[in-house]
Design a protein around this motif. Structure first.
Motif, PDB file in Angstrom:
ATOM      1  N   CYS A 396      53.386 -32.136  13.082  1.00 26.08           N
ATOM      2  CA  CYS A 396      53.975 -33.436  12.745  1.00 26.08           C
ATOM      3  C   CYS A 396      53.393 -34.496  13.672  1.00 26.08           C
ATOM      4  N   THR A 397      52.838 -35.564  13.085  1.00 21.71           N
ATOM      5  CA  THR A 397      52.252 -36.633  13.892  1.00 21.71           C
ATOM      6  C   THR A 397      53.089 -37.906  13.866  1.00 21.71           C
ATOM      7  N   LYS A 398      54.070 -37.955  12.973  1.00 27.66           N
ATOM      8  CA  LYS A 398      54.974 -39.097  12.858  1.00 27.66           C
ATOM      9  C   LYS A 398      56.316 -38.578  12.355  1.00 27.66           C
ATOM     10  N   GLN A 399      57.423 -39.016  12.972  1.00 28.09           N
ATOM     11  CA  GLN A 399      58.746 -38.476  12.634  1.00 28.09           C
ATOM     12  C   GLN A 399      58.939 -38.382  11.124  1.00 28.09           C
ATOM     13  N   TYR A 400      59.546 -37.254  10.704  1.00 25.17           N
ATOM     14  CA  TYR A 400      59.646 -36.978   9.269  1.00 25.17           C
ATOM     15  C   TYR A 400      60.980 -36.320   8.942  1.00 25.17           C
ATOM     16  N   THR A 401      61.546 -36.679   7.789  1.00 22.33           N
ATOM     17  CA  THR A 401      62.798 -36.076   7.322  1.00 22.33           C
ATOM     18  C   THR A 401      62.553 -35.381   5.985  1.00 22.33           C
ATOM     19  N   PHE A 402      62.885 -34.092   5.934  1.00 17.84           N
ATOM     20  CA  PHE A 402      62.749 -33.319   4.705  1.00 17.84           C
ATOM     21  C   PHE A 402      63.886 -33.635   3.741  1.00 17.84           C
ATOM     22  N   ASN A 403      63.738 -33.165   2.509  1.00 22.72           N
ATOM     23  CA  ASN A 403      64.748 -33.414   1.481  1.00 22.72           C
ATOM     24  C   ASN A 403      66.105 -32.828   1.825  1.00 22.72           C
ATOM     25  N   ASN A 404      66.101 -31.759   2.633  1.00 21.00           N
ATOM     26  CA  ASN A 404      67.376 -31.138   2.999  1.00 21.00           C
ATOM     27  C   ASN A 404      68.058 -31.850   4.172  1.00 21.00           C
ATOM     28  N   GLY A 405      67.469 -32.966   4.617  1.00 20.59           N
ATOM     29  CA  GLY A 405      68.069 -33.758   5.693  1.00 20.59           C
ATOM     30  C   GLY A 405      67.580 -33.427   7.083  1.00 20.59           C
ATOM     31  N   MET A 406      66.763 -32.372   7.219  1.00 22.14           N
ATOM     32  CA  MET A 406      66.260 -31.987   8.541  1.00 22.14           C
ATOM     33  C   MET A 406      65.179 -32.964   8.993  1.00 22.14           C
ATOM     34  N   THR A 407      65.321 -33.481  10.214  1.00 23.76           N
ATOM     35  CA  THR A 407      64.348 -34.410  10.791  1.00 23.76           C
ATOM     36  C   THR A 407      63.579 -33.720  11.906  1.00 23.76           C
ATOM     37  N   ILE A 408      62.259 -33.884  11.895  1.00 24.56           N
ATOM     38  CA  ILE A 408      61.424 -33.314  12.949  1.00 24.56           C
ATOM     39  C   ILE A 408      60.655 -34.440  13.634  1.00 24.56           C
ATOM     40  N   ASP A 409      60.319 -34.213  14.881  1.00 21.77           N
ATOM     41  CA  ASP A 409      59.658 -35.226  15.700  1.00 21.77           C
ATOM     42  C   ASP A 409      58.170 -34.919  15.845  1.00 21.77           C
ATOM     43  N   PRO A 410      57.384 -35.903  16.251  1.00 14.01           N
ATOM     44  CA  PRO A 410      55.957 -35.664  16.495  1.00 14.01           C
ATOM     45  C   PRO A 410      55.750 -34.510  17.469  1.00 14.01           C
ATOM     46  N   GLY A 411      54.782 -33.684  17.167  1.00 12.79           N
ATOM     47  CA  GLY A 411      54.489 -32.526  18.006  1.00 12.79           C
ATOM     48  C   GLY A 411      55.036 -31.227  17.447  1.00 12.79           C
ATOM     49  N   GLN A 412      55.926 -31.302  16.443  1.00  8.27           N
ATOM     50  CA  GLN A 412      56.489 -30.078  15.872  1.00  8.27           C
ATOM     51  C   GLN A 412      55.439 -29.334  15.037  1.00  8.27           C
ATOM     52  N   PRO A 413      55.111 -28.089  15.426  1.00  4.23           N
ATOM     53  CA  PRO A 413      54.138 -27.311  14.649  1.00  4.23           C
ATOM     54  C   PRO A 413      54.720 -26.885  13.301  1.00  4.23           C
ATOM     55  N   ILE A 414      53.865 -26.918  12.289  1.00  2.00           N
ATOM     56  CA  ILE A 414      54.231 -26.513  10.932  1.00  2.00           C
ATOM     57  C   ILE A 414      53.306 -25.381  10.503  1.00  2.00           C
ATOM     58  N   LEU A 415      53.867 -24.377   9.840  1.00  2.00           N
ATOM     59  CA  LEU A 415      53.071 -23.258   9.340  1.00  2.00           C
ATOM     60  C   LEU A 415      53.345 -23.097   7.843  1.00  2.00           C
ATOM     61  N   ILE A 416      52.302 -23.061   7.052  1.00  2.00           N
ATOM     62  CA  ILE A 416      52.413 -22.835   5.608  1.00  2.00           C
ATOM     63  C   ILE A 416      51.877 -21.432   5.329  1.00  2.00           C
TER      64      ILE A 416
END
Length: 519
Positions: A396-416
């Protein structure tokens, strides 16, 4: 003296307790956020099965995905890095395409290419730097450029058949042959190098090339430091590349560039286009094709912007392209041949299409390959079942909120979890059945459900080059030969647990019969 020893022991014990406390505290991350997650081990997180080589990393993720069937995302511990696994295809599409601005980077610690200029490549780059370089490199893989490169593939196809033209042959290991073909093809049509791997499999070019993706203990430790320990990485100046491998290919590429500059020699290949980019600051695009849309070409500003590409950076991009194609493409070829060998009726249908299109065009050409739609469906289905990379990583490079309401901050690793998504029966009924019809042009595959090359702005830049090479190999093979699986091959096959590229754990043996003209 006794007091000194007691003090020293106390200090060491305190340090160890602090380290264990920090590890324990890290493992509370997802619990504190109320996010479902598998129970982690201290220090190793959820990576134990992969670390102990019980199963490849993609199957580890698939195992945990099945533990949370109704969750669009869940927590995961990549050693001591709390990582968010996103498995819902709508969420995936947002991450890699629709909301890409929030997830631009791969999450790799930025490498200092001033200290290691040969590490200069798109995969390692982040942010604006990645975007600027990507826009400059994209025109190298337009339809027009691929057509020119294709001409150099033809000799490699002839040599492939020459090596297999030994009448009826049993228990043939095609892995090495296809690997040599991949090396010869990339060497020839991308760099003007006659590597001679098919005719001399033990030559130095192939021997060094095989080492590019070998995962030994040292390589694994370097990768862990690059991904998890930025301070140690900066101190030790860790690099992705293996110095002796990089130096070998760098010397070849630098000699090629030097020869062309000094002798005014030109060739329609990757090296020539990189030299053009270095000289002009842009690559000329003479013809636009609808198939080029995925490249997001924007050449209107090239002449206005200053662009510098040093010799080492040019070599870095070239080495990256050269080495990345060795194992990934040859493995894709091997898996495609394997599935076609297990499904003779599908193989025959492909063969009929190949012969029909060659007869219509008069020879095996770029355009005739393009019209082999069923062959392409087979390759796509093999890539679905055996994606070269079993996961996609983002941060995550810019704060983001998913459809389920969860918000993550810059720096949070994402794995697909690519392998898990490709095996999900919600998207692919009977996922372990080879069914090319899934990719019939009349069928729609959700964007987030098919990711062998990634997707969105970070999609593999050389995707269509790889597809062209794979289709060319299979077309050459099947127009001349019938391939069946040998009883010597142990089935069902499994995937190698300690490989950076999806690779079979077993040796695959084939029986090859040369076709006569009436077959």
């Amino acid at each position: 003296m006794f007091q000194i020893i007691v003090s020293l022991v106390s200090l060491i014990l305190t340090i160890f307790l602090y380290i264990f406390y920090r590890a324990w505290k890290t493992n509370q991350h997802w619990k504190e956020k109320g996010i479902p997650h598998p129970k982690p081990m201290l220090f190793f997180g959820n990576n134990e099965p992969s670390l102990l080589e019980k199963m490849p990393i993609g199957q580890v993720h698939e195992h945990f995905c099945k533990q949370f069937p109704n969750e669009p995302l869940f927590g995961y511990y990549d050693f001591m890095k709390p990582t968010l696994v996103v498995k819902d295809i709508d969420y995936i599409e947002k991450i890699i395409i629709k909301d890409f601005a929030h997830f631009v980077d791969h999450g790799i610690i930025p490498l200092d290419d001033k200290r290691n200029p040969l590490d200069s490549n798109l995969f390692n780059m982040n942010g604006k730097r990645w975007k600027a370089v990507r826009s400059r490199l994209s025109p190298i893989f337009t339809t027009g450029k691929l057509k020119l490169m294709f001409e150099s593939m033809i000799g490699c196809g002839d040599e492939l058949i020459k090596q297999l033209d030994k009448g009826e042959t049993h228990d043939v290991e095609l892995k090495d042959t296809l690997s040599c073909f991949a090396m010869d093809t990339i060497g020839s049509c991308a760099f003007g190098i006659d590597s001679g791997s098919l005719s001399k499999p033990d030559n130095e070019f192939r021997r060094i090339g095989k080492q590019t993706s070998e995962l030994n203990f040292l390589t694994s430790m370097k990768f862990l430091i690059l991904m998890h320990l930025p301070l140690l990485n900066k101190l030790l100046n860790i690099t992705f590349s293996k110095p002796h491998v990089t130096n070998y290919f760098s010397a070849i590429i630098k000699d090629t560039v030097k020869y062309r500059r000094e002798n005014g020699f030109k060739r329609n290949d990757f090296i020539q286009l990189m030299m053009q980019l270095q000289d002009k600051g842009y690559v000329e695009v003479h013809i636009r094709d609808a198939a080029d849309d995925y490249l997001n070409l924007d050449t209107t500003v090239y002449s206005k912007e200053k662009f510098e590409l040093t010799d080492d950076q040019l070599t870095g991009h070239a080495v990256s392209f050269l080495t990345a194609g060795f194992d990934a493409t040859s493995s894709a070829m091997l898996f495609t041949v394997y599935e076609l060998s297990r499904n003779p009726s599908i193989q025959e249908k492909v063969r009929q299409e190949i012969r029909r299109e060659i007869e219509r065009a008069g020879s095996l050409t770029y355009d005739s390959l393009k019209d082999m739609t069923y062959l392409e469906q087979c390759v796509k289905e093999a890539l679905r079942m055996y994606p070269p990379a079993q996961l996609l990583a983002r941060v995550c490079t810019k704060q983001y909120t998913f459809n389920n309401g969860m918000t993550i901050d810059p720096g949070q690793p994402i794995l697909i979890p690519t392998l898990s998504v490709h095996n999900d029966p919600k998207y692919y009924p009977d996922p372990r059945v080879f069914r090319p019809e899934r990719f019939d042009p009349n069928n729609t595959i959700p964007v987030g459900a098919y990711l062998p090359f990634g997707n969105g702005p970070r999609i593999c830049l050389a995707m269509r080059f790889a597809m062209l090479e794979i289709k060319f190999c299979i077309a050459n093979l099947l127009r001349n030969c019938t391939v069946s699986i040998s009883p010597k091959t142990k089935q069902p096959i499994t995937l190698k647990p300690n490989s950076m590229i999806t690779t079979p754990n077993e040796v695959l043996y084939f029986n090859i019969r040369e076709n006569n003209i009436l077959d």
